[in-house]
Motif scaffolding. Structure first.
Motif, PDB file in Angstrom:
ATOM      1  N   ALA A 175      39.089   8.652 -23.833  1.00  0.00           N
ATOM      2  CA  ALA A 175      38.615   9.264 -25.081  1.00  0.00           C
ATOM      3  C   ALA A 175      37.989  10.596 -24.766  1.00  0.00           C
ATOM      4  O   ALA A 175      38.554  11.596 -25.411  1.00  0.00           O
ATOM      5  CB  ALA A 175      37.696   8.592 -25.968  1.00  0.00           C
ATOM      6  N   PRO A 176      37.089  10.990 -23.791  1.00  0.00           N
ATOM      7  CA  PRO A 176      36.502  12.260 -23.694  1.00  0.00           C
ATOM      8  C   PRO A 176      37.914  13.179 -23.303  1.00  0.00           C
ATOM      9  O   PRO A 176      37.638  14.408 -23.218  1.00  0.00           O
ATOM     10  CB  PRO A 176      35.549  12.302 -22.477  1.00  0.00           C
ATOM     11  N   GLU A 177      38.673  12.674 -22.425  1.00  0.00           N
ATOM     12  CA  GLU A 177      39.788  13.247 -21.948  1.00  0.00           C
ATOM     13  C   GLU A 177      40.639  13.821 -22.709  1.00  0.00           C
ATOM     14  O   GLU A 177      41.197  14.883 -22.850  1.00  0.00           O
ATOM     15  CB  GLU A 177      40.223  12.456 -20.788  1.00  0.00           C
ATOM     16  N   LEU A 178      40.994  13.121 -23.788  1.00  0.00           N
ATOM     17  CA  LEU A 178      41.970  13.484 -25.047  1.00  0.00           C
ATOM     18  C   LEU A 178      41.474  14.309 -25.782  1.00  0.00           C
ATOM     19  O   LEU A 178      41.846  15.555 -26.340  1.00  0.00           O
ATOM     20  CB  LEU A 178      42.160  12.005 -25.730  1.00  0.00           C
ATOM     21  N   LEU A 179      39.923  14.403 -26.065  1.00  0.00           N
ATOM     22  CA  LEU A 179      39.305  15.313 -26.855  1.00  0.00           C
ATOM     23  C   LEU A 179      39.214  16.600 -26.388  1.00  0.00           C
ATOM     24  O   LEU A 179      39.454  17.544 -26.716  1.00  0.00           O
ATOM     25  CB  LEU A 179      37.854  14.718 -27.001  1.00  0.00           C
ATOM     26  N   SER A 180      39.053  16.601 -24.892  1.00  0.00           N
ATOM     27  CA  SER A 180      39.053  17.889 -23.917  1.00  0.00           C
ATOM     28  C   SER A 180      40.328  18.714 -24.157  1.00  0.00           C
ATOM     29  O   SER A 180      40.562  19.830 -24.312  1.00  0.00           O
ATOM     30  CB  SER A 180      38.402  17.590 -22.507  1.00  0.00           C
ATOM     31  N   LYS A 181      41.235  17.804 -23.886  1.00  0.00           N
ATOM     32  CA  LYS A 181      42.758  18.266 -23.546  1.00  0.00           C
ATOM     33  C   LYS A 181      43.051  18.851 -25.112  1.00  0.00           C
ATOM     34  O   LYS A 181      43.932  19.900 -25.061  1.00  0.00           O
ATOM     35  CB  LYS A 181      43.697  17.189 -23.196  1.00  0.00           C
ATOM     36  N   VAL A 182      43.132  17.983 -26.196  1.00  0.00           N
ATOM     37  CA  VAL A 182      43.610  18.636 -27.503  1.00  0.00           C
ATOM     38  C   VAL A 182      42.670  19.509 -28.115  1.00  0.00           C
ATOM     39  O   VAL A 182      43.260  20.345 -28.585  1.00  0.00           O
ATOM     40  CB  VAL A 182      43.819  17.338 -28.364  1.00  0.00           C
ATOM     41  N   TRP A 183      41.455  19.266 -28.259  1.00  0.00           N
ATOM     42  CA  TRP A 183      40.387  20.292 -28.853  1.00  0.00           C
ATOM     43  C   TRP A 183      39.700  21.091 -28.156  1.00  0.00           C
ATOM     44  O   TRP A 183      39.177  22.288 -28.587  1.00  0.00           O
ATOM     45  CB  TRP A 183      39.739  19.724 -29.897  1.00  0.00           C
ATOM     46  N   GLY A 184      39.446  20.918 -26.834  1.00  0.00           N
ATOM     47  CA  GLY A 184      38.645  21.891 -25.915  1.00  0.00           C
ATOM     48  C   GLY A 184      37.419  20.959 -25.373  1.00  0.00           C
ATOM     49  O   GLY A 184      36.733  20.051 -26.001  1.00  0.00           O
ATOM     50  N   PRO A 185      36.861  21.316 -24.200  1.00  0.00           N
ATOM     51  CA  PRO A 185      35.786  20.582 -23.591  1.00  0.00           C
ATOM     52  C   PRO A 185      34.510  20.463 -24.696  1.00  0.00           C
ATOM     53  O   PRO A 185      33.710  19.350 -24.548  1.00  0.00           O
ATOM     54  CB  PRO A 185      35.427  21.614 -22.516  1.00  0.00           C
ATOM     55  N   GLU A 186      34.237  21.355 -25.464  1.00  0.00           N
ATOM     56  CA  GLU A 186      33.114  21.323 -26.470  1.00  0.00           C
ATOM     57  C   GLU A 186      33.304  20.188 -27.620  1.00  0.00           C
ATOM     58  O   GLU A 186      32.297  19.758 -28.127  1.00  0.00           O
ATOM     59  CB  GLU A 186      33.118  22.667 -27.338  1.00  0.00           C
ATOM     60  N   TYR A 187      34.511  19.434 -27.546  1.00  0.00           N
ATOM     61  CA  TYR A 187      34.622  18.189 -28.550  1.00  0.00           C
ATOM     62  C   TYR A 187      34.493  17.035 -27.438  1.00  0.00           C
ATOM     63  O   TYR A 187      34.691  15.879 -28.379  1.00  0.00           O
ATOM     64  CB  TYR A 187      36.006  18.544 -29.118  1.00  0.00           C
ATOM     65  N   ARG A 188      34.451  16.979 -26.445  1.00  0.00           N
ATOM     66  CA  ARG A 188      34.558  15.835 -25.736  1.00  0.00           C
ATOM     67  C   ARG A 188      33.746  14.483 -25.845  1.00  0.00           C
ATOM     68  O   ARG A 188      34.038  13.424 -25.885  1.00  0.00           O
ATOM     69  CB  ARG A 188      34.545  16.180 -24.173  1.00  0.00           C
ATOM     70  N   ASP A 189      32.634  14.714 -26.830  1.00  0.00           N
ATOM     71  CA  ASP A 189      31.901  13.642 -27.109  1.00  0.00           C
ATOM     72  C   ASP A 189      31.975  13.343 -28.670  1.00  0.00           C
ATOM     73  O   ASP A 189      31.284  12.369 -29.038  1.00  0.00           O
ATOM     74  CB  ASP A 189      30.293  13.891 -26.786  1.00  0.00           C
ATOM     75  N   ASP A 190      32.928  13.941 -29.072  1.00  0.00           N
ATOM     76  CA  ASP A 190      33.136  13.648 -30.853  1.00  0.00           C
ATOM     77  C   ASP A 190      34.034  12.698 -31.055  1.00  0.00           C
ATOM     78  O   ASP A 190      35.160  12.969 -31.486  1.00  0.00           O
ATOM     79  CB  ASP A 190      33.424  15.056 -31.411  1.00  0.00           C
ATOM     80  N   LEU A 191      33.721  11.485 -30.717  1.00  0.00           N
ATOM     81  CA  LEU A 191      34.597  10.262 -30.740  1.00  0.00           C
ATOM     82  C   LEU A 191      35.034  10.040 -31.957  1.00  0.00           C
ATOM     83  O   LEU A 191      36.054   9.469 -32.514  1.00  0.00           O
ATOM     84  CB  LEU A 191      33.803   8.821 -30.162  1.00  0.00           C
ATOM     85  N   GLN A 192      34.062  10.220 -33.234  1.00  0.00           N
ATOM     86  CA  GLN A 192      34.566   9.916 -34.682  1.00  0.00           C
ATOM     87  C   GLN A 192      35.762  11.127 -35.008  1.00  0.00           C
ATOM     88  O   GLN A 192      36.594  10.518 -35.732  1.00  0.00           O
ATOM     89  CB  GLN A 192      33.374  10.365 -35.617  1.00  0.00           C
ATOM     90  N   TYR A 193      35.868  12.226 -34.589  1.00  0.00           N
ATOM     91  CA  TYR A 193      36.713  13.177 -34.836  1.00  0.00           C
ATOM     92  C   TYR A 193      38.049  12.557 -34.379  1.00  0.00           C
ATOM     93  O   TYR A 193      38.972  12.691 -34.823  1.00  0.00           O
ATOM     94  CB  TYR A 193      36.380  14.491 -33.941  1.00  0.00           C
ATOM     95  N   LEU A 194      37.930  12.100 -32.936  1.00  0.00           N
ATOM     96  CA  LEU A 194      39.216  11.583 -32.453  1.00  0.00           C
ATOM     97  C   LEU A 194      39.744  10.536 -33.379  1.00  0.00           C
ATOM     98  O   LEU A 194      40.950  10.264 -33.453  1.00  0.00           O
ATOM     99  CB  LEU A 194      38.830  11.019 -31.029  1.00  0.00           C
TER     100      LEU A 194
END
Length: 233
Positions: A175-194
């Protein structure tokens, strides 16, 4: 790709740019150059090079940031060129999306050989970039999605999310990898967003979004695009 591949060479040292352009042109490449990250991104958008040779250490936008932005737009092969020779630096560059890594000072013939190698790999990868999962067909080259033969309209964000999953079919993407690749590293912990965006994507491609068969959840880990069509655990 044309008979003479177009290269974008990026370096903030004018002498290095001149040398690389001279040597690579002599080896049969067409070469355009950029002296900073902003110019590199503009030329990449306008000229659509077949490969990018990119210096890491540049003022302003670093080479790694240029590579991150290029990766948001395309799968163009990227070779990083830098004075750094630590293994950790090489690994970081490759993890962020580089296709190869050359350390200064380098032999121009070796650089040319590495460029030709990544171009060959890119051509081979382009041969079949269609992923099929049940009644859904994902064309990664043309950026098209069809369900039961009908084209599915996706937003840019939905496509980027699906693209990263489909590029690694039947493999778990953290999940952190998907968040970082699609939205940027600042989103890597935003699991609800994903979760919200996965839900939106499922609503468009799954027959029964509440019981997904294509985009599977691995609780506490990440997601996987399944080509087998089984039910979610």
């Amino acid at each position: 790709m044309s008979a003479e591949p177009l290269l974008l060479v990026v370096d903030d040292e004018a002498g290095v740019l001149r040398l690389m352009k001279l040597e690579l042109t002599a080896q049969g490449f067409r070469v355009i150059t950029a002296a900073d990250g902003e110019e590199a991104l503009r030329l990449a958008e306008e000229q659509r090079p077949d490969a990018v040779v990119l210096d890491i250490m540049m003022p302003g936008i670093s080479g790694l940031e240029v590579m991150r932005r290029l990766r948001e737009r395309s799968n163009v092969p990227i070779i990083l060129v830098t004075a750094k020779d630590k293994d950790s630096d090489k690994v970081r560059g490759l993890e962020l999306g580089a296709d190869d890594y050359v350390v200064k000072p380098f032999n121009p013939d070796e650089l040319g050989a590495r460029i030709r190698a990544v171009l060959r790999r890119a051509v081979a990868a382009e041969v079949d970039r269609v992923v099929r999962a049940g009644n859904v067909e994902i064309d990664l080259n043309r950026r098209l999605v069809h369900k039961n033969g009908e084209q599915v309209s996706l937003t840019r964000t939905e496509w980027l999310l699906l693209q990263h999953l489909a590029a690694n079919p039947d493999k778990v993407i953290l999940a952190p990898e998907l968040l970082s690749k699609v939205w940027g590293p600042e989103y890597r912990d935003d699991l609800q967003y994903l979760r919200v965006w996965v839900s939106r994507l499922r609503a468009k491609i799954e027959d029964a979004p509440a019981e997904p068969r294509i985009i599977k959840t691995l609780p506490g880990i990440g997601y996987m695009l399944s080509t087998g069509g089984g039910t979610e655990d």
